[in-house]
Scaffold this active site. Structure first.
Site, short mmCIF file in Angstrom:
data_model
loop_
_atom_site.label_atom_id
_atom_site.label_comp_id
_atom_site.label_asym_id
_atom_site.label_seq_id
_atom_site.Cartn_x
_atom_site.Cartn_y
_atom_site.Cartn_z
N HIS A 229 0.82 -1.21 0.00
CA HIS A 229 0.00 0.00 0.00
C HIS A 229 0.86 1.26 0.00
O HIS A 229 2.07 1.23 0.21
CB HIS A 229 -0.94 0.01 1.21
N CYS B 256 2.86 -5.46 6.62
CA CYS B 256 2.57 -5.08 5.24
C CYS B 256 3.75 -4.32 4.65
O CYS B 256 4.69 -3.96 5.35
CB CYS B 256 1.31 -4.23 5.18
#
Length: 419
Positions: free
Chosen positions: A318, A337
Site C-alpha cells: 500500500h 505489510c
C-alpha cells in the site's frame, strides 16, 4: 520524533554483524598527481568520471540465473579473500570524512582496497581525500546505507564485519537464490525484505525500483509467493484485531481523543457507529467493536492505494502518508505489510493490461477521492523474499542486514494482518 536517530540506533543494535564488500572492479586510469602523507590529496580524476566505480540502478533482477551465476563467482572471490586472512579492522573513533588525517585513514584505505571499493593505486596515505570519499560512497551504496561519503558509526559497523562472516552470508543466500531459478513469470514483483525494496520485472529486465517500508523485527513481513489481483483506490483502513489490543487500547488510555484525531470510527456488531466515549477502555470491551479509518491520504494508514495480494497472513502492499520513511536507511517500520514508494507508478505498471487505466486515469481517481476497486485483467506474480547477500553481473556484491536473524537462526515469527 527523532525518527532518523532512532533508525540509526536500531540499525547499530540489530545489525552488529553486517558490512559490505565488492569484488572484480577494473583499475582506475593512471593518476597524474600524488600527495605526500599529511597533505590534502586531490586526484585529477573524480568518482563521477569513473563510471565503472559507481553503483547504479541494477537492471538484472535479483531473482534471475544471472544473479545466481554472479553470486557463485562472488563466493569464489570471498573464499580467496578468507584464505589470505581476510581484511583488517578499521579502529573505532570519531567519524572520518574529507580532511581527516591519521593512521585510521590508512586502515580505512586498506579495508576499501580489500573489497574492490578503492583501487590499489590510491591505497596509500593517511589523509581522507576525494577518492577515499568516493570509495566510501560505493561501499555505502552496496550496503544499503545513505551515500554520505563519510564514515559514521553505521558504516564503521559494516566495515568491520569479518570476511568469514560475509562468505557464510553469501553461501546461505545462494541457496535462497537458486530456489527461485525457475520460471517466475513474464511480469513479476519482488519484495526483498532485508533491503526494504521492491522491484518490478518485465521480460527478464528490471522495469522499476521502489524503496519500501517492511515489517518491524517483532512484526515481521512473511516470505511468500502470491499474485497482485486488485487495486483499491482511496481505501478505508480497518484496524486488525491484533492491533486493537497492542496499539489502539493503550493509545486511547493515554489520549481519549486519539480515535477522533485519527479519523477512526467505531462500529458495533450491528454495523452502527458508536462514540468512543461509550467504551470502557480499561477493560477488553474494546475488542468487541470494529474500527475503520476514513479515506484520505493525509491520515489514512494506507494512503491513496492498497494492492491486494491474497495470502494466509492478511498482509498487502500500500501507499503511506508517511513518505519520509523512504529516505531512511532503516525502513523496518510496519506491522507486516509493505509500504511502496512512488506507488502511483507501481500501480500504473500493474494495471498496464487494463484498458483505460494509464497514469492520467490513476491520478484522476485519486484526486476525486472516490472509493473504487479495480481488478487486474492479468494477475501479476508477487514474491516476498529474504535475501541478505547477492552479486550482480558487473561484479558488485551487495549485503544487507539480517534484520530478522534468519541467516543462521531459522525463521522468526510471521506478521499479523496489519500495515
Amino acid at each position: 520524533m527523532g525518527h532518523r536517530n532512532v533508525s540509526r540506533l536500531s540499525r547499530r543494535v540489530f545489525f552488529g554483524a553486517t558490512a559490505l564488500a565488492a569484488f572484480g572492479v577494473a583499475s582506475l586510469a593512471p593518476y597524474a598527481a600524488t600527495a605526500q602523507d599529511g597533505d590534502q590529496a586531490e586526484w585529477p580524476q573524480s568518482y563521477e568520471a569513473s563510471p565503472h566505480m559507481a553503483v547504479g540502478r541494477e537492471s538484472t533482477p535479483i531473482l534471475s540465473p544471472a544473479t545466481v551465476t554472479a553470486t557463485e563467482q562472488a563466493i569464489q572471490n570471498y573464499q580467496n579473500i578468507v584464505a589470505k586472512g581476510g581484511w583488517g579492522q578499521v579502529p573505532p573513533g570519531p567519524d572520518l570524512k574529507i580532511g581527516s588525517k591519521g593512521p585510521r585513514v590508512q586502515a580505512l584505505r586498506d579495508r576499501l582496497v580489500a573489497t574492490g571499493d578503492l583501487d590499489p593505486i590510491a591505497g596509500a596515505g593517511t589523509t581522507y581525500d576525494s577518492f577515499v570519499e568516493a570509495a566510501v560512497k560505493r561501499f555505502q551504496a552496496r550496503n544499503g546505507l545513505s551515500e554520505s561519503g563519510a564514515v559514521n558509526e553505521a558504516t564503521f559497523v559494516e566495515l568491520n564485519v569479518p570476511a568469514e562472516t560475509r562468505l557464510q552470508q553469501l553461501e546461505t543466500n545462494i541457496v535462497r537464490l537458486k530456489a527461485y531459478s525457475g520460471d517466475l513469470g513474464e511480469r513479476f514483483v519482488v519484495v526483498n525484505i532485508p533491503s526494504a525494496s521492491v522491484e518490478t520485472v518485465e521480460n527478464g529486465v528490471v522495469y522499476s525500483h521502489h524503496a519500501a517500508g517492511v515489517g518491524k523485527i517483532d512484526r515481521q513481513s512473511p516470505i511468500m509467493q502470491t499474485h497482485a489481483t486488485e487495486i483499491n483506490f482511496n481505501p478505508f483502513w480497518t484496524v486488525p484485531p491484533s492491533l486493537i489490543k497492542k496499539d489502539l487500547i493503550p493509545k486511547m488510555k493515554d489520549d481519549p481523543n486519539y480515535l477522533t484525531e485519527e479519523k477512526i470510527r467505531v462500529f458495533n456488531k450491528e454495523g452502527q457507529e458508536v462514540p468512543p466515549s461509550s467504551i470502557n477502555w480499561n477493560t477488553t470491551e474494546a475488542t468487541n467493536y470494529k474500527y475503520r479509518q476514513d479515506t484520505g491520504a493525509d491520515l489514512n494508514s494506507l494512503g491513496f492505494v492498497r494492492i491486494n495480494i491474497p495470502n494466509p497472513y492478511g498482509v498487502y502492499m500500500h501507499d503511506t502518508p508517511s513518505k519520509g520513511i523512504f529516505g531512511d536507511d532503516f525502513r523496518f517500520v510496519s506491522s507486516g505489510c509493505v509500504r511502496v514508494q512512488d506507488v502511483r507508478d507501481y500501480v500504473a505498471w500493474l494495471l498496464k493490461d487494463n484498458p483505460g487505466w494509464g497514469r492520467d486515469q490513476i491520478d484522476e481517481v485519486i484526486r476525486s477521492g472516490q472509493r473504487l476497486d479495480v481488478k487486474l485483467t492479468t494477475p501479476v506474480n508477487v514474491y516476498w523474499v529474504y535475501v541478505t547477500a547477492w552479486a550482480t553481473p558487473d561484479g558488485i556484491v551487495q549485503f544487507r542486514p539480517d534484520v530478522y536473524q534468519r541467516d543462521g537462526a531459522g525463521p522468526g515469527p510471521l506478521a499479523s494482518a496489519v500495515p
